[in-house]
Design a protein around this motif. Structure first.
Motif, mmCIF file in Angstrom:
data_model
loop_
_atom_site.group_PDB
_atom_site.id
_atom_site.type_symbol
_atom_site.label_atom_id
_atom_site.label_comp_id
_atom_site.label_asym_id
_atom_site.label_seq_id
_atom_site.Cartn_x
_atom_site.Cartn_y
_atom_site.Cartn_z
ATOM 1 N N GLY A 171 -32.150 23.117 -10.984
ATOM 2 C CA GLY A 171 -31.426 21.873 -10.733
ATOM 3 C C GLY A 171 -30.909 21.284 -12.025
ATOM 4 N N ILE A 172 -30.259 20.131 -11.884
ATOM 5 C CA ILE A 172 -29.794 19.401 -13.059
ATOM 6 C C ILE A 172 -30.645 18.148 -13.195
ATOM 7 C CG2 ILE A 172 -27.860 18.086 -14.001
ATOM 8 C CD1 ILE A 172 -26.068 20.313 -13.217
ATOM 9 N N CYS A 173 -31.206 17.996 -14.378
ATOM 10 C CA CYS A 173 -32.200 16.958 -14.624
ATOM 11 C C CYS A 173 -31.569 15.708 -15.239
ATOM 12 C CB CYS A 173 -33.242 17.532 -15.596
ATOM 13 S SG CYS A 173 -34.528 16.373 -16.042
ATOM 14 N N PHE A 174 -32.053 14.553 -14.796
ATOM 15 C CA PHE A 174 -31.687 13.275 -15.415
ATOM 16 C C PHE A 174 -32.980 12.521 -15.719
ATOM 17 C CE2 PHE A 174 -28.142 14.504 -12.738
ATOM 18 C CZ PHE A 174 -27.048 14.303 -13.554
ATOM 19 N N ASN A 175 -32.888 11.522 -16.575
ATOM 20 C CA ASN A 175 -34.087 10.754 -16.940
ATOM 21 C C ASN A 175 -34.345 9.624 -15.947
ATOM 22 O OD1 ASN A 175 -31.596 9.803 -18.733
ATOM 23 N ND2 ASN A 175 -32.831 7.993 -18.241
ATOM 24 N N ASP A 176 -35.620 9.227 -15.845
ATOM 25 C CA ASP A 176 -35.955 7.995 -15.123
ATOM 26 C C ASP A 176 -36.020 6.855 -16.150
ATOM 27 O OD1 ASP A 176 -38.429 8.021 -16.381
ATOM 28 O OD2 ASP A 176 -39.571 8.549 -14.595
ATOM 29 N N PRO A 177 -36.315 5.619 -15.735
ATOM 30 C CA PRO A 177 -36.292 4.510 -16.705
ATOM 31 C C PRO A 177 -37.318 4.661 -17.829
ATOM 32 C CG PRO A 177 -36.202 3.656 -14.476
ATOM 33 C CD PRO A 177 -36.485 5.115 -14.355
ATOM 34 N N THR A 292 -47.557 3.638 -11.709
ATOM 35 C CA THR A 292 -46.653 2.554 -11.314
ATOM 36 C C THR A 292 -46.140 2.769 -9.900
ATOM 37 O OG1 THR A 292 -45.907 2.500 -13.606
ATOM 38 C CG2 THR A 292 -44.611 1.255 -12.021
ATOM 39 N N ARG A 293 -46.237 1.760 -9.088
ATOM 40 C CA ARG A 293 -45.684 1.738 -7.722
ATOM 41 C C ARG A 293 -45.597 0.302 -7.275
ATOM 42 N NH1 ARG A 293 -43.765 2.838 -3.661
ATOM 43 N NH2 ARG A 293 -43.097 4.869 -4.402
ATOM 44 N N PRO A 294 -44.486 -0.210 -6.765
ATOM 45 C CA PRO A 294 -43.204 0.486 -6.692
ATOM 46 C C PRO A 294 -42.493 0.506 -8.043
ATOM 47 C CG PRO A 294 -42.963 -1.739 -5.839
ATOM 48 C CD PRO A 294 -44.405 -1.561 -6.200
ATOM 49 N N HIS A 295 -41.366 1.186 -8.057
ATOM 50 C CA HIS A 295 -40.689 1.485 -9.307
ATOM 51 C C HIS A 295 -39.244 1.799 -8.952
ATOM 52 C CE1 HIS A 295 -39.653 4.740 -12.291
ATOM 53 N NE2 HIS A 295 -40.215 3.907 -13.119
ATOM 54 N N SER A 306 -39.381 4.503 -5.782
ATOM 55 C CA SER A 306 -39.892 5.439 -6.790
ATOM 56 C C SER A 306 -41.285 5.030 -7.280
ATOM 57 C CB SER A 306 -38.909 5.500 -7.960
ATOM 58 O OG SER A 306 -39.302 6.483 -8.882
ATOM 59 N N GLU A 307 -41.824 5.817 -8.181
ATOM 60 C CA GLU A 307 -43.177 5.576 -8.699
ATOM 61 C C GLU A 307 -43.360 6.399 -9.973
ATOM 62 O OE1 GLU A 307 -45.221 7.185 -5.361
ATOM 63 O OE2 GLU A 307 -45.013 9.231 -6.040
ATOM 64 N N VAL A 318 -46.054 11.922 -14.723
ATOM 65 C CA VAL A 318 -45.178 12.966 -14.197
ATOM 66 C C VAL A 318 -43.825 12.385 -13.815
ATOM 67 C CG1 VAL A 318 -44.852 14.608 -12.291
ATOM 68 C CG2 VAL A 318 -47.120 14.314 -13.281
ATOM 69 N N GLY A 319 -43.845 11.164 -13.204
ATOM 70 C CA GLY A 319 -42.660 10.617 -12.552
ATOM 71 C C GLY A 319 -42.955 10.546 -11.069
#
Lengths: 575, 95
Positions: A171-177, A292-295, A306-307, A318-319
């Motif tokens: 896949g193509i990866c992007f960053n989370d916050p 973290t949840r929610p996120h 997200s979390e 992990v994300g």
């Protein structure tokens, strides 16, 4: 500054900006990537050769203050399906692009030699940077290094080791916050297309960007407020609703009760051990561990499904562990341990793999005798084969169908070569019609019949009724519109149920564009464009079918088979 | 034989009367005496209809008037695990 297209020529290592053509004026996201791919890519080309292109496009509304609108569409010819592909993700990457008035990035050509490159885009320049030092490395460490180098005002897109292997499961990866490599435009092997062009990363710095031009601000503001209100009211999307409380994995127990949660490579639809990997269990563990949840996956999301999942003690984030990932790497492999699933998800993110394709691949390898069902630690070891780029790793990195052939397995859950998501089409038939007939290969998001069949959102349907062509078509068309706007698919829960929400969504999109766009017309145009590409690539109605085993093996506990007729499948698009 | 009832999320918390280490689902085997419909199960555990969302009887999406019998498996989800706003979906009812 008017909207523009950034063209990246990897043969010559040159970039240029072009005016955004008038003919594209009302397009964004999936509508734009599919239109550009259809116009510029020969449908018969090799997906990993110089004639394929990789197109990135933020949605029409992305980069504005409209709620939950940070989606990017990535398109090209898929090495997994051999047809057109659009995969999308929620991340801040497209928000920056949109604010820089970049409506699309078109990556084309292929360099000679084995060098990998990074393209760094800022307001004053676009530069190529040699990226060879990052080749063969896991993305968690690489993202740390890149954010250290470029600061946290950038967004990063990457392909991983699976892409370097030209793996069709990449896949193509992007960053989370948090800067974790956990947001994926996962499906269809587009990571391999990126790698085939010698492109390892795109880094975007939007410092000094002018922002998105909104042609009719009053209409936009009216619309986004109506949508915000609908999202805040709806039981699925509100602040303490299903998605914020439990994440997408809220579905684990629900679909398991419906008898549609595939277990052990689609050999059953229910297992009580699913409770060990449910959204409720995961939310509780995150609380205990200090994750973290929610996120939110991008700034401005009000749903916050997200979390950040971590190891015990809050270590090694992990994300997000999405429903589809928890299922694919969990129940489908008879793995009912969240720690094992978390580490498998980490491995997928680290290697640049689509979690759905990876989970289905492992399950098929388990069926083929490579390892035992339920062996979470063994599955992690198998991932190392990909990391080490061994011949076995190369087989696995090419996905479920390829692995099924390599191991002589006949129960291989794919359509057009792409692995099934987390709903058994024998128990929930409408989603099977979408799997079969979407131009994308087996893809639940292309027409989320589950919402209607199980959850009662936006219509009426009986999951075991076989007349599903109209339901699937309408959902696929609506989804194609949504994928073009940049709004997250989960806004659909609110807009399908609350008329003012839908009105607000359409007003906000029209407000940005300064013109009226018809939902059905745009959605249908996107699907027609994609189907025409596939036809020219050699697809026929025979490709709009589910695998044979689903018609022959009843699934427990419902004892249903997939019995939607071929005539009904062909009625979806009137083929 | 009995009816296997599984309460999920906040309903598991309510029925099990636990504040921590709540298992979701909280599973109970209940005798059929006095239990004819889903609504009777809700009444037995003082659950209001408005506290529920999805209800499944043997995997079939069901309503409050769905009859239940020995050997059935019933799954009851709380309102905040509902993925619906208006119940357009036709629930299976017996009366």
């Amino acid at each position: 500054m008017p909207k523009r297209i950034l063209r990246v020529n990897m043969s010559k290592l040159e970039t240029s900006f072009e005016d955004f053509p008038d003919s594209y004026a009302t397009l964004g996201g999936r509508a734009l990537t599919s239109t550009i791919v259809s116009k510029e890519v020969d449908p018969t080309c090799h997906p990993l050769g110089p004639n394929n292109k990789l197109v990135f496009a933020p949605g029409i509304i992305t980069g504005t203050v409209a709620p939950t609108s940070g989606r990017i569409s990535v398109g090209g010819k898929s090495p997994l399906t051999g047809g057109i592909k659009e995969a999308n993700a929620g991340t801040d990457f497209p928000q920056r692009l949109a604010r820089m008035q970049i409506a699309a990035i078109i990556v084309e050509g292929q360099p000679k030699g084995d060098d990998y490159h990074m393209v760094k885009i800022s307001m004053d320049k676009v530069e190529f940077i040699n990226a060879n030092k990052y080749v063969g490395k896991g993305l968690y460490q690489v993202y740390k290094d890149l954010f250290k180098e470029f600061g946290n005002r950038v967004s990063i897109c990457a392909c991983g080791i699976a892409g370097e292997l030209m793996g069709a499961a990449s896949g193509i990866c992007f960053n989370d916050p948090e800067g974790l490599p956990s947001r994926y435009a996962g499906r269809g092997g587009l990571g391999a297309v990126m790698a085939s062009k010698g492109l390892k990363f795109i880094v975007v710095d939007d410092t000094g960007a002018p922002g998105v031009e909104i042609k009719n601000k009053e209409l936009f503001d009216q619309g986004r407020e109506k949508l915000r209100k609908a999202l805040a009211e709806h039981d699925v999307t509100k602040p303490d609703g299903a998605l914020a409380s439990y994440g997408t994995a809220v579905l684990v127990n629900i679909i398991n009760e419906a008898g549609g949660l595939p277990q052990r490579n689609f050999s059953s639809g229910q297992d009580d051990r699913a409770a060990n990997i449910s959204g409720e269990k995961k939310a509780e563990e995150i609380k205990i561990r200090g994750g973290t949840r929610p996120h939110h996956c991008n700034p401005g999301c009000v749903i916050r499904c997200s979390e950040v999942w971590t190891k015990p003690g809050g270590k090694d984030p992990v994300g997000v562990l999405e429903y589809e990932s928890v299922w694919a790497l969990g129940a489908n492999c008879s793995i009912y341990n969240l720690d094992d699933i978390g580490e498998l998800n980490r491995a997928c993110n680290d290697l640049g793999l689509d979690t759905i394709e990876a989970g289905d691949t492992i399950a098929v390898a388990m069926e083929g005798g490579m390892l035992k069902f339920g062996d979470g630690k063994g599955a992690l070891k198998v991932m190392d084969e990909i990391r080490k780029k061994t011949p076995t790793g190369r087989i696995l990195a090419n996905g479920c169908a390829f692995t099924g052939q390599a191991f002589g397995v006949t129960r291989v859950p794919v359509v057009k070569g792409q692995a099934f998501p987390a709903y058994d089409p024998r128990a929930i038939k409408g989603i099977g019609v979408t799997y079969a007939t979407t131009p994308m290969g087996a893809d639940h998001t292309a027409g989320y019949a589950i919402a209607t069949e199980i959850m009662g959102v936006g219509g009426t349907a009986d999951p075991r009724d076989t007349n599903k062509s109209e339901l699937s078509r309408n959902l696929q068309v609506a989804t194609a519109y949504l994928d073009s706007t940049g709004y997250c698919l989960f806004t659909a829960f609110a807009v399908l149920d609350i008329p003012e929400g839908l009105e607000g969504m359409i007003q906000s999109v029209n407000g940005v564009l300064g013109t009226e766009v018809d939902l059905t017309e745009l959605g249908m145009k996107v699907i027609t464009t994609e189907r025409d590409f596939n036809k020219a690539a050699g697809f026929t109605a025979a490709d709009d079918r589910l695998p044979e085993f689903l018609r022959q093996e009843p699934v427990a506990p419902s004892n249903e088979v997939f019995n939607v007729s071929n005539e009904e499948l062909d009625k979806v698009w009137g083929a | 034989m009995a009816i296997l009832v599984k309460f999920f999320g906040d309903l598991a918390k309510k029925v099990s009367q636990k504040e921590t280490n709540i298992e979701s689902p909280f599973s109970l085997k209940i005798e059929t005496q006095g239990i004819e419909y889903i609504a009777d199960i809700l009444k037995k555990y003082s659950i209001e209809k408005s506290e529920t969302s999805h209800i499944f009887v043997n995997g079939v999406y069901s309503g409050f008037k769905k009859r239940v019998k020995n050997g059935d498996r019933v799954g009851i989800f709380p309102k905040n695990m509902g993925l619906l706003y208006k119940w357009y979906f036709t629930r299976v009812e017996d009366d």
